[in-house]
Each structure stands twice: as structure tokens, then as C-alpha cells.
Design an enzyme around this catalytic site. Structure first.
Site, short mmCIF file in Angstrom:
data_model
loop_
_atom_site.label_atom_id
_atom_site.label_comp_id
_atom_site.label_asym_id
_atom_site.label_seq_id
_atom_site.Cartn_x
_atom_site.Cartn_y
_atom_site.Cartn_z
N ARG A 50 57.99 -2.10 32.69
CA ARG A 50 57.47 -0.83 32.15
C ARG A 50 56.24 -1.08 31.28
O ARG A 50 55.30 -0.28 31.29
CB ARG A 50 58.56 -0.09 31.36
CG ARG A 50 58.13 1.32 30.98
CD ARG A 50 59.25 2.15 30.39
NE ARG A 50 59.73 1.60 29.14
CZ ARG A 50 60.79 2.07 28.48
NH1 ARG A 50 61.50 3.08 28.99
NH2 ARG A 50 61.17 1.52 27.35
N LYS A 149 54.18 4.37 27.69
CA LYS A 149 54.64 4.09 26.33
C LYS A 149 53.43 3.55 25.56
O LYS A 149 53.24 2.35 25.41
CB LYS A 149 55.81 3.09 26.39
CG LYS A 149 56.74 3.20 25.19
CD LYS A 149 58.03 2.45 25.44
CE LYS A 149 58.76 2.18 24.15
NZ LYS A 149 59.20 3.36 23.41
#
Ligand code: PLP
Length: 286
Positions: A50, A149
Site C-alpha cells: 500500500r 495514504k
């Protein structure tokens, strides 16, 4: 405490970056939040994947391989003798000048911060958190994707400020279309008439704990329905729980001062909290 900083392990006081770091000037960078339990890092590859996806989404090339990143994370824990920890890898665009142009930043700055960490919410895993819906909106898929993120967490900070002012443990976001999104640092699940629902990840972070929760529920024979949800679904839920690396799986028993269901953690939530504890204690990268 030693912090990984561009290939070296330096004391906290030396882990300082430039005022020209675009991570500082513009929030131009990405990060992860990872946990270690009992000396094992939970879902390490998923978090590293991620991190790299977040970086790719902002056209930031991380100058090390995923394997090197994993090794640096593990080595940071070893050097600090940490077994139960929170780990924060950060990759910023690097040092540039006062202009926006990322081409001025010659190379990214990479940090890995870790610290000892136990249960974030203490007794609230038994008694339940209180949530408050907030006016600030989470981006939907057409804006800056919440799947990134990034170091720009102002939305989440504003949500937290609102939750603090209203006296709630966690903020609950909706997106600009009015669909239920997530908490300020966790994903959300709703149980109604024995069925479990969670919003699709277009308007929230694709939580690694969320994915684990879906797997655990399905192992228990409980199917999870991924659907758009609204304020109505929140207020009329029998049970609500949130999931996140920091929060783990935690019951939410009140929203905007209203009791959810019985006002106590319900049976599905309790099973989830237990199942999540089991899986974090028994799996991970040593
Ligand atoms: N949503 C937001 C905004 C977060 O910051 C986090 C924390 O990482 C989560 C959800 C939960 O994601 P994960 O379970 O991968 O930690």
C-alpha cells in the site's frame, strides 16, 4: 530510540529533516501505520504494497525495493528491541525549494519511526467507543483519492478536532455525496438483522484491518455486504464496529449521543474483537 533515516539508524534527535522537505512544505509524501505483536509484524507485505501504491499514485518513486523496505522495517524493530510496536514508515518527496515543482526535489527522504505500543483504547474494547458524525467531508473517488495514504491528513485532523469538541472518541465521515465513508483513522462496519455491511473503498482508505475483518467474518460463516450506506444505516444499526491498525477491531456503541442497538457491544462485534486478537497474536513476519 533509533530511527531509520535514508539508510542509517540515527538517534531521535538526529532524525530531523530540512524545512525545504516538500513533505513539510506541502504534505507531499506518503506513509504507513504498521503494528508488531509478539515480535511479529502483522501484514507487513500488505502495508508495504500500500505504501508503494500510495507513492505511485502521487508519481513518487521510492528509491528502494519492497524487500529492502521490509528489511529496514524489521531492522528498525530489532535495533530498538521492540516486540509490541507501532511502526511509521514515511516517504516524502524530498528537499526542494519553496516552489511546488517536485522536479526540484532530487531524492525522497525515507524515515521509519517505531515505538512501543499496546491497546489504543484500553477498556473501551469491552465497553465500546462513542462516535460523532462530522461536518467535514471525506473525498469521494473523483477527488484526491482517500486510497492514497498521503502526508496531507488535514481532513482527518479537522474531523478529529470536531470529534474532540463534541466529546466523541472517534469521528465518522461522510463523503460529499452523503455516503458513509470511515472514521478519522479506521474503517466502519454496520450490523443489521444479522447481516454485516461496510462501504466500498471508493470513499475511504482500503484498510488492511478491514480486509482482515472481512476474511475473519467469512470464516465464521458471516457474509459481508459491501454497499453504499448513509446516516440512516448508521443510526438504525444493531451494532457498529471500527477497524484499523491503531484501533484494531473496536465496538462503537453510541453515535451523536444515540445508543446503537442495546448500547452495548453486540454478539458479532464481540466475536470480531476476539477473532482479531487471535489473528494478530498468531500471525506475522518475525
Ligand atoms: N482509514 C484511515 C483514514 C486511516 O488512516 C486508517 C489507518 O491506517 C484506516 C482507515 C485503517 O486502515 P488499516 O486497517 O490499513 O490500518
Amino acid at each position: 530510540l533509533l530511527i531509520y533515516y535514508n539508510g542509517e539508524y540515527v538517534p531521535k534527535s538526529k532524525a530531523t529533516t530540512s524545512v525545504y522537505d516538500h513533505g513539510f512544505l506541502y504534505g507531499d509524501g506518503v506513509f504507513e501505520g504498521i503494528r508488531a505483536y509478539n515480535g511479529r509484524v502483522f501484514k507487513l507485505r500488505e502495508h508495504v504494497d500500500r505504501l508503494y501504491d500510495s507513492a505511485t499514485a502521487i508519481a513518487l518513486k521510492i528509491p528502494m525495493t519492497k524487500e529492502e523496505m521490509e528489511e529496514a522495517i524489521l531492522e528498525t524493530l530489532r535495533r530498538n528491541n521492540l516486540r509490541d510496536a507501532y511502526i511509521r514508515p514515511i516517504v516524502s518527496r524530498g528537499n526542494g525549494d519553496l516552489g511546488l515543482d517536485p522536479r526540484k526535489c532530487a531524492k525522497p527522504n525515507i524515515f521509519i519511526i517505531s515505538q512501543e505500543w499496546g491497546a489504543m483504547y484500553g477498556d473501551l474494547y469491552e465497553t465500546g467507543l462513542t462516535g460523532v458524525t462530522v461536518a467535514v467531508r471525506r473525498n469521494a473517488a473523483d477527488a484526491l483519492s482517500p486510497n492514497i495514504k498521503s502526508l496531507n491528513y488535514l481532513n482527518n485532523i479537522l474531523a478529529k478536532i470536531e470529534a474532540n469538541e463534541k466529546g466523541g472518541d472517534e469521528a465518522i465521515f461522510f463523503d460529499s455525496n452523503g455516503y458513509l465513508s470511515e472514521g478519522s483513522g479506521d474503517n466502519i462496519f454496520i450490523i443489521k438483522n444479522g447481516k454485516v455491511y461496510t462501504p466500498p473503498t471508493v470513499n475511504n482508505l482500503r484498510g488492511i484491518t478491514r480486509a482482515t475483518a472481512i476474511e475473519l467474518l467469512e470464516e465464521m460463516g458471516i457474509k459481508v455486504h459491501v454497499e453504499n450506506l448513509g446516516m440512516f444505516d448508521l443510526y438504525t444499526a444493531d451494532e457498529i464496529f471500527v477497524t484499523g491498525t491503531a484501533a484494531e477491531a473496536a465496538p462503537l456503541v453510541k453515535v451523536d449521543g444515540r445508543a446503537i442497538g442495546t448500547g452495548k457491544p453486540g454478539p458479532v462485534t464481540k466475536k470480531m474483537v476476539e477473532a482479531f486478537k487471535r489473528v494478530t497474536q498468531s500471525t506475522g513476519t518475525p
